[in-house]
Scaffold this motif. Structure first.
Motif: not given
Length: 96
Positions: A2-4
Motif C-alpha cells: 500500500i502506497y501512501e
C-alpha cells in the motif's frame, strides 16, 4: 503493498506534468512551421494532380501571340434547338 500519498509525491507529479506541458509547447513552436509547410506542399501537389489540365500558359505560348489577338481554347457546344411540342410563351402581367 500500500502506497501512501505524500505532499512531496504530489508536488513531484505536478512538476513533471508542468515540465511535460511546457516542453511540448516549446517543441510545438519549433516544429509547427515545418509541419505546416510539409502539409501545405502535400495539399498543393494533390490539388495540382486533380486540376492538372487547367495550367497557366507558359511564356513561350504568350510570346507567339500577337498583341490584341483573340484565342479560343474551347469550342462552344452546338446550339440546341428548342422543342416545338412545348407550346408558345405567353408574357403576362401581374394585376394587384
Amino acid at each position: 503493498m500500500i502506497y501512501e500519498a505524500s505532499v512531496m509525491g504530489l508536488l513531484r507529479t505536478v512538476l513533471i506534468l508542468l515540465l511535460i506541458y511546457f516542453g511540448v509547447k516549446i517543441l510545438a513552436r519549433l516544429f509547427a512551421p515545418i509541419l505546416l509547410r510539409f502539409v501545405a506542399k502535400k495539399a498543393e501537389k494533390k490539388f495540382g494532380q486533380q486540376f492538372g489540365g487547367f495550367q497557366q500558359p507558359n511564356e513561350k505560348q504568350e510570346r507567339r501571340r500577337k498583341e490584341g489577338e483573340t484565342v479560343i481554347d474551347k469550342m462552344p457546344e452546338k446550339h440546341k434547338t428548342s422543342n416545338d411540342d412545348v407550346g408558345e410563351y405567353i408574357d403576362f402581367e401581374e394585376v394587384d
